[in-house]
Design a protein around this motif. Structure first.
Motif, PDB file in Angstrom:
ATOM      1  N   LEU A 155      -4.243 -21.895 -17.062  1.00  0.00           N
ATOM      2  CA  LEU A 155      -3.886 -22.415 -16.120  1.00  0.00           C
ATOM      3  C   LEU A 155      -3.162 -24.057 -15.859  1.00  0.00           C
ATOM      4  O   LEU A 155      -2.052 -24.331 -15.306  1.00  0.00           O
ATOM      5  CB  LEU A 155      -5.203 -22.276 -14.352  1.00  0.00           C
ATOM      6  CG  LEU A 155      -4.386 -22.718 -13.681  1.00  0.00           C
ATOM      7  CD1 LEU A 155      -3.650 -21.623 -12.722  1.00  0.00           C
ATOM      8  CD2 LEU A 155      -5.245 -23.128 -12.240  1.00  0.00           C
ATOM      9  N   ALA A 156      -3.713 -24.442 -16.841  1.00  0.00           N
ATOM     10  CA  ALA A 156      -3.149 -25.744 -16.729  1.00  0.00           C
ATOM     11  C   ALA A 156      -1.846 -26.072 -17.484  1.00  0.00           C
ATOM     12  O   ALA A 156      -0.842 -26.688 -17.165  1.00  0.00           O
ATOM     13  CB  ALA A 156      -4.188 -27.052 -17.125  1.00  0.00           C
ATOM     14  N   VAL A 157      -1.208 -25.351 -18.031  1.00  0.00           N
ATOM     15  CA  VAL A 157      -0.199 -25.202 -19.143  1.00  0.00           C
ATOM     16  C   VAL A 157       0.661 -24.700 -18.364  1.00  0.00           C
ATOM     17  O   VAL A 157       1.844 -24.701 -18.305  1.00  0.00           O
ATOM     18  CB  VAL A 157      -0.811 -24.588 -20.314  1.00  0.00           C
ATOM     19  CG1 VAL A 157       0.242 -24.333 -21.064  1.00  0.00           C
ATOM     20  CG2 VAL A 157      -1.686 -24.803 -21.164  1.00  0.00           C
ATOM     21  N   VAL A 158      -0.262 -22.982 -18.332  1.00  0.00           N
ATOM     22  CA  VAL A 158       0.948 -22.446 -16.924  1.00  0.00           C
ATOM     23  C   VAL A 158       1.380 -23.167 -15.916  1.00  0.00           C
ATOM     24  O   VAL A 158       3.008 -23.821 -15.622  1.00  0.00           O
ATOM     25  CB  VAL A 158       0.718 -21.186 -16.140  1.00  0.00           C
ATOM     26  CG1 VAL A 158       1.825 -20.729 -15.666  1.00  0.00           C
ATOM     27  CG2 VAL A 158       0.552 -20.618 -17.830  1.00  0.00           C
ATOM     28  N   MET A 159       0.923 -24.598 -14.786  1.00  0.00           N
ATOM     29  CA  MET A 159       1.154 -24.951 -14.267  1.00  0.00           C
ATOM     30  C   MET A 159       1.855 -26.475 -14.742  1.00  0.00           C
ATOM     31  O   MET A 159       2.967 -27.194 -13.693  1.00  0.00           O
ATOM     32  CB  MET A 159      -0.255 -25.435 -12.852  1.00  0.00           C
ATOM     33  CG  MET A 159      -0.682 -24.205 -12.665  1.00  0.00           C
ATOM     34  SD  MET A 159      -2.268 -24.354 -11.843  1.00  0.00           S
ATOM     35  CE  MET A 159      -1.220 -25.901 -10.142  1.00  0.00           C
ATOM     36  N   SER A 160       1.600 -26.245 -15.911  1.00  0.00           N
ATOM     37  CA  SER A 160       2.370 -27.904 -15.850  1.00  0.00           C
ATOM     38  C   SER A 160       4.482 -28.312 -16.815  1.00  0.00           C
ATOM     39  O   SER A 160       4.924 -28.728 -16.896  1.00  0.00           O
ATOM     40  CB  SER A 160       1.682 -28.631 -17.879  1.00  0.00           C
ATOM     41  OG  SER A 160       0.153 -28.979 -17.447  1.00  0.00           O
ATOM     42  N   LEU A 161       4.040 -26.019 -17.200  1.00  0.00           N
ATOM     43  CA  LEU A 161       5.072 -25.512 -17.600  1.00  0.00           C
ATOM     44  C   LEU A 161       6.279 -25.351 -16.427  1.00  0.00           C
ATOM     45  O   LEU A 161       7.335 -25.549 -17.044  1.00  0.00           O
ATOM     46  CB  LEU A 161       5.110 -24.834 -18.383  1.00  0.00           C
ATOM     47  CG  LEU A 161       4.747 -25.549 -19.865  1.00  0.00           C
ATOM     48  CD1 LEU A 161       4.411 -24.566 -21.060  1.00  0.00           C
ATOM     49  CD2 LEU A 161       5.339 -26.645 -20.710  1.00  0.00           C
ATOM     50  N   ALA A 162       5.744 -25.645 -15.458  1.00  0.00           N
ATOM     51  CA  ALA A 162       6.537 -23.896 -14.135  1.00  0.00           C
ATOM     52  C   ALA A 162       7.706 -25.188 -14.130  1.00  0.00           C
ATOM     53  O   ALA A 162       8.378 -24.961 -13.944  1.00  0.00           O
ATOM     54  CB  ALA A 162       5.469 -23.688 -13.223  1.00  0.00           C
ATOM     55  N   PRO A 163       7.499 -26.382 -13.221  1.00  0.00           N
ATOM     56  CA  PRO A 163       8.494 -27.368 -12.521  1.00  0.00           C
ATOM     57  C   PRO A 163       9.880 -26.940 -13.805  1.00  0.00           C
ATOM     58  O   PRO A 163      10.853 -27.484 -13.200  1.00  0.00           O
ATOM     59  CB  PRO A 163       7.715 -28.300 -12.364  1.00  0.00           C
ATOM     60  CG  PRO A 163       6.003 -27.729 -11.981  1.00  0.00           C
ATOM     61  CD  PRO A 163       6.164 -26.862 -13.595  1.00  0.00           C
ATOM     62  N   ALA A 164       9.613 -27.499 -14.706  1.00  0.00           N
ATOM     63  CA  ALA A 164      10.206 -27.319 -16.029  1.00  0.00           C
ATOM     64  C   ALA A 164      11.394 -25.812 -16.074  1.00  0.00           C
ATOM     65  O   ALA A 164      12.365 -25.980 -16.814  1.00  0.00           O
ATOM     66  CB  ALA A 164      10.054 -27.483 -17.163  1.00  0.00           C
TER      67      ALA A 164
END
Length: 443
Positions: A116-125
């Motif tokens: 979840l942390a990885v997905v949320m970190s890349l989502a805005p990019a």
């Protein structure tokens, strides 16, 4: 084109989406059809992603209904053909919901929080509007945490994702917003609002978006979507409510436009998932009604036999109270449980278990409600099966499947003892009858 606003394109473009678009162009060519390969791929990927989220949140019927909406909706098909990031916005939000649905039933697993942390970190990019969904995901996953260890994992995951979002804004989003071409694009496409938007204007925009999603009449469709989100898992309703509230707040602060059109299309998953959940609830209620009618018909057709001179049965209420007593089960659990043992409590017994056993620890898992969804229960219990460790299962309100009740009852010691007493009573009755028939002949 990869300059994100500096090469003739006024609309801001996420950096990872621009890189993916450039890679697709290098592979399939820069023709009009080739450049649309990425939006088409994202539109197709939304169908299985919607099924996964819907099935985990409200059952398989809800997942199929949501997937059908994404496969046949004119709105989803339209944005899958455009050379813009709107279909990617929808796919990224669905990926965020898939990651949240992995955390929700089992928040004690560290791997789920890392994903979840990885997905949320890349989502805005990849999708700028997906940043407005991150607060909803954060509060939805917080509502699933029950222990201090799970809350620490939640805090660590969202500190990482929040730091990444701030870094994306400082390095990419902020500089893009200050470019003259981007500023002119936003001013021309979305003129600034006059004053603070009122409740009537916000309601009109949200209802226009329901119409934009190809749902009519919009008032009835909005009511069905809200009812479906209320019937689904709690985390999905929280994520939808907070995401809409974040969008309204962003519109009030002039950070993002609120419109009933394409700029709000990243909310499309919540609309179709709510609609699918409502249809799944109706189907589940209809199936339960049919199953109840079938059970009553089978019970009426079953012959009722009672052995002569058999001991009268105890009142049903006393038997139920004795069989559903939770205190002796917890006493046995406390007496025989080892430090490495794990405990799984079925959703029907959670309230009684927490009342008689208020002290919880990380090895105790309180199950969720997944009615008519065996795969969801298997997903909860499967991670608890660790070689060399025992697993205690505490159930309540267990419904035996058709065909298994009779064999399960006949294999129990209670049934065997009752059948032995019935046989002895029938033998005594036959002896009494034969002795009475022979009495006149003896005289």
């Amino acid at each position: 084109m990869l300059g994100s606003g500096g090469g003739g394109i006024g609309a801001p473009m996420p950096p990872l989406f621009a890189l993916a678009l450039g890679a697709v162009g290098a592979v399939v060519g820069h023709s009009a059809m080739g450049m649309r390969a990425l939006p088409v791929l994202m539109s197709v990927a939304a169908v299985p992603l919607a099924y996964v989220v819907g099935a985990r949140a409200a059952g398989s019927v809800a997942g199929l209904s949501a997937a059908l909406c994404f496969a046949a909706s004119p709105t989803a098909l339209l944005h899958g053909q455009e050379l813009k990031q709107y279909s990617t916005d929808v796919a990224v939000v669905l990926v965020l919901l898939v990651a949240a649905s992995t955390v929700a039933p089992r928040p004690s697993r560290p791997r789920s929080w890392i994903a979840l942390a990885v997905v949320m970190s890349l989502a805005p990019a990849v999708s700028f509007p997906s940043a407005l969904v991150l607060p909803g995901i954060a509060l939805a996953t917080l509502a699933c945490c029950t222990t201090s260890a799970e809350r620490r994992r939640w805090l660590a995951a969202h500190v990482v994702s929040g730091s990444a979002a701030l870094a994306w804004y400082a390095l990419v989003i902020g500089p893009q917003r200050n470019r003259p071409l981007v500023t002119a694009y936003w001013a021309g496409e979305f003129p600034p609002l006059d004053g603070v938007p009122g409740a009537g204007w916000v309601t009109d925009q949200l209802l226009d978006f329901i119409s934009y999603c190809s749902l009519h009449p919009r008032w009835l469709a909005a009511a069905v979507v809200v009812a479906g989100l209320a019937l689904a898992s709690r985390w999905l309703g929280i994520a939808a409510l907070v995401s809409v509230a974040t969008l309204i707040a962003a519109a009030a602060w002039r950070a993002y436009p609120l419109s009933g059109g394409r700029t709000s299309v990243f909310l499309l998953p919540f609309v179709y998932l709510g609609l699918g959940s409502a249809l799944g609830g109706i189907a589940a209620k209809h199936a339960a009604r049919r199953q109840g009618a079938r059970t009553r018909r089978a019970r009426d057709r079953r012959p009722r036999r009672r052995a002569p001179h058999a001991r009268p049965r105890r009142p049903r209420a006393r038997r139920r109270g004795r069989l559903r007593e939770t205190v002796p089960l917890i006493a046995v659990l406390d007496a025989e449980r080892q430090p490495t043992d794990r405990v799984y409590v079925y959703d029907g017994g959670v309230q009684a278990f927490r009342f008689h056993h208020p002290a919880l620890d990380p090895t105790i898992t309180l199950g969720g409600s997944h009615r008519n969804d065996q795969t969801a229960y298997a997903a909860e219990v499967q991670p608890l099966l660790v070689p060399g460790q025992r697993l205690w299962l505490l159930f309540a309100h267990v419904h035996t499947p058709p065909g298994g009740a009779r064999s399960a009852i006949r294999s129990s010691p209670t049934w065997r003892s009752m059948r032995a007493r019935s046989r002895s009573a029938r033998r005594r009755a036959r002896r009494c009858t034969s002795s009475r028939s022979r009495a006149p002949q003896a005289r």
